[in-house]
Motif scaffolding. Structure first.
Motif, PDB file in Angstrom:
ATOM      1  N   TRP A 244     107.710 -12.668-148.400  1.00  0.00           N
ATOM      2  CA  TRP A 244     108.569 -12.910-149.565  1.00  0.00           C
ATOM      3  C   TRP A 244     109.850 -13.618-149.129  1.00  0.00           C
ATOM      4  CZ3 TRP A 244     108.320  -8.432-153.626  1.00  0.00           C
ATOM      5  CH2 TRP A 244     108.706  -8.895-154.891  1.00  0.00           C
ATOM      6  N   SER A 273     107.123 -14.102-158.277  1.00  0.00           N
ATOM      7  CA  SER A 273     106.671 -13.041-157.370  1.00  0.00           C
ATOM      8  C   SER A 273     106.985 -11.668-157.931  1.00  0.00           C
ATOM      9  CB  SER A 273     107.302 -13.218-155.985  1.00  0.00           C
ATOM     10  OG  SER A 273     108.710 -13.371-156.086  1.00  0.00           O
ATOM     11  N   ALA A 277     104.110  -8.925-159.026  1.00  0.00           N
ATOM     12  CA  ALA A 277     104.053  -7.600-158.388  1.00  0.00           C
ATOM     13  C   ALA A 277     103.984  -6.498-159.442  1.00  0.00           C
ATOM     14  CB  ALA A 277     105.277  -7.403-157.490  1.00  0.00           C
ATOM     15  N   ALA A 300     102.694  -9.201-155.384  1.00  0.00           N
ATOM     16  CA  ALA A 300     103.819 -10.067-155.021  1.00  0.00           C
ATOM     17  C   ALA A 300     103.340 -11.334-154.324  1.00  0.00           C
ATOM     18  CB  ALA A 300     104.798  -9.306-154.124  1.00  0.00           C
TER      19      ALA A 300
END
Length: 439
Positions: A244, A273, A277, A300
Motif C-alpha cells: 500500500w 484501495s 478493502a 486492499a
C-alpha cells in the motif's frame, strides 16, 4: 549436490560472460551530463518513487509468504527477492532496450539501443518524462519489471523448483513483459498508438502476471496437499502495508513529475484501495463470513491493482466506484476458482488478473480529459464508445496472447529443467528441499 553443481554451470558461465562483456562493451560518459530541462523537484519525486516501488517487492514477499504453509515461507519469499537480482541484470544488459529502445514494428524495442546502459547516463531525457534524467526514468521502470514476475509466484507456490523458476523469470521478462511494456508505454508502441490508456501497469503488470499465473496453475496441476494453512497472517498484514505504501510511488510516480497529475494519482490510489478493502469484508459478511485480516488485506490489494491503469485518468468519486466493483468481482472470482480444479494457490488470477482487467475496462468507462489532457477519447460514462471498445478488444487479445505465450514458456522451461518438485520434496517443504533452510 552433484545435480546442484551441474545446474549452476550454465548460469554461472552466463554471468561471467556478462561481466566480461560489461568491461569491453560498456561506455563511460565523456563529461558530466547536463540538460537544461531537468527539474530537481521532478527528479527528486521520481527517485523517491523508484524506492517506493522497489519496497513493494519485499512487501509482496511478506504478503505471499504469510499465506503459505510454514514449511514453504522462506522459499516463497525468496521467489520475490530473487527477481530484484535477476531482472536488474537483464535490464542493464538488454532489458531496458527491449522495453524502451528504438521501436521495431510497434511490438518490441531494439535490444542494442541501450545495451549495457550505453547512452543512459548521458542521454537526453525520455520523451514522455522530459524533466528527469534518462537514468532516473530507466531505473524507475526497472522496479515495475522486477515485481511483475514476482506476482506470478503466488499461483504455483509450494510446488515449483527454485532453479526452474529462475529460468521462467528470464523467459517471462523477454517474451511477455518487455513486449507488453513497449507496446503500451513506448510512443511508437502498437497499443499506445491505438489509444490504450494504462497509467501505471494494469495491463503491462497485473493482467500479464495474472494470466501467466492462471497458465502456471493449470500447467503445474494441483498440489498434493491443497489445505490452506497460513503461516503468519501478521506477515500478510505487514506485506499489505508495504505494498500500500509503495503503491503511491507506483501510481504517483507514473505522472513522471512532482505535479498535479501525481497528486491526482496518489489520491485516486488512496480512495480505491480503502474502498476495496472495506467492500471485500462487507461482501464477505453478506455471505455469512466473518470479517478477517486476510480479507481486508486482499481487498486492499485488489483495489490497488484495479486503480493502477486508471489512476491518472479518473476522478476521485470514480476511483471509489472502481475500488468497490473490483473488490466484489474479484471476491466472486475467488469463490468461483475454489469450485474448479484450478489450484491457483494464492488466487493471483482472480485478484491481479481480474483486478487488472476490471481496472482496464473501467478506465475505458471513466477516463476524462478534465483529469488528464492525454485522454483523447472520453470514457463510456461520458457518452463516447471508442475508448471503451478499444480497451475491451485489447483486453481480450492480451488475455489470450499472454495465456498462450505463458504456456509455451512453461513448456520450454519444463523441457530444460523440470518445473514441478517431486511428491517427496513437496511433502518435506520447499524451504528444506530447495534451499536447505527452515524457519
Amino acid at each position: 549436490m552433484h545435480m546442484t553443481k551441474k545446474l549452476a554451470i550454465v548460469p554461472f558461465l552466463l554471468l561471467v560472460l556478462v561481466t566480461i562483456l560489461s568491461l569491453f562493451m560498456g561506455q563511460n560518459p565523456v563529461e558530466s551530463p547536463t540538460h537544461p530541462d531537468i527539474d530537481t523537484g521532478d527528479t527528486a519525486w521520481l527517485l523517491t518513487s523508484a524506492a517506493l516501488v522497489l519496497i513493494m517487492t519485499p512487501g509482496l514477499a511478506f504478503f505471499y509468504g504469510g499465506m503459505v504453509k510454514k514449511k514453504n515461507v522462506i522459499s516463497t519469499m525468496l521467489q520475490s527477492f530473487i527477481c530484484m537480482a535477476i531482472v536488474s541484470i537483464i535490464w542493464v544488459v538488454f532489458g531496458f532496450s527491449l522495453a524502451f529502445g528504438s521501436d521495431i514494428g510497434g511490438f518490441i524495442g531494439n535490444p542494442t539501443t541501450f545495451m549495457f546502459m550505453n547512452g543512459v547516463l548521458d542521454g537526453d531525457p525520455w520523451s514522455l518524462a522530459p524533466t528527469v534524467p534518462l537514468v532516473v526514468f530507466a531505473f524507475f521502470q526497472l522496479k515495475f519489471a522486477i515485481i511483475t514476475p514476482a506476482l506470478v509466484t503466488g499461483a504455483f507456490s509450494e510446488r515449483v523448483r527454485f532453479t526452474s523458476y529462475i529460468l521462467f523469470i528470464c523467459l517471462f521478462f523477454i517474451f511477455i513483459y518487455a513486449p507488453l511494456a513497449h507496446m503500451t508505454w513506448h510512443p511508437d508502441g502498437y497499443l499506445f498508438n491505438l489509444g490504450v490508456l494504462d497509467f501505471a501497469g494494469g495491463t503491462v503488470v497485473h493482467m500479464s502476471a495474472g494470466v501467466a499465473a492462471l497458465a502456471s496453475a493449470i500447467y503445474l496441476r494441483k498440489r498434493t496437499d491443497q489445505e490452506m494453512k497460513p503461516a503468519r497472517i501478521t506477515y500478510v498484514l505487514l506485506g499489505t502495508g508495504l505494498l500500500w505504501f509503495g503503491w503511491f510511488g507506483f501510481n504517483g510516480g507514473s505522472a513522471m513529475g512532482a505535479n498535479n497529475l501525481a497528486a491526482i494519482a496518489l489520491a485516486t490510489t488512496a480512495v480505491a484501495s480503502g474502498a476495496a478493502a472495506f467492500a471485500w469484508i462487507i461482501f464477505d459478511a453478506l455471505r455469512g463470513k466473518k470479517p478477517s485480516a486476510m480479507g481486508t488485506s486482499i481487498g486492499a490489494v485488489v483495489g490497488l491493482v484495479a486503480i493502477t491503469p486508471a489512476a491518472g485518468f479518473v476522478s476521485l468519486p470514480h476511483a471509489l466506484v472502481i475500488g468497490v466493483i473490483a473488490a466484489i468481482v474479484s471476491n466472486l472470482m475467488v469463490e468461483w476458482r475454489t469450485r474448479t480444479s484450478i489450484d491457483d494457490t494464492l488466487d493471483v488470477f482472480p485478484c491481479h488478473g481480474v483486478g487488472g482487467l476490471v481496472g482496464m475496462i473501467l478506465t475505458g468507462v471513466f477516463a476524462s480529459p478534465g483529469i488528464n489532457s492525454a485522454v483523447a477519447d472520453k470514457g463510456l460514462f461520458f457518452g463516447e464508445t471508442k475508448l471503451f471498445t478499444t480497451h475491451l478488444i485489447v483486453a481480450i487479445c492480451v488475455l489470450v496472447g499472454v495465456f498462450i505465450m505463458s504456456m509455451i514458456i512453461l513448456k520450454i522451461t519444463d523441457l530444460i529443467t523440470p518445473l514441478r518438485v517431486s511428491e517427496e520434496e513437496e511433502a518435506e517443504g520447499l524451504d528444506i528441499s530447495q534451499l536447505g533452510e527452515t524457519l
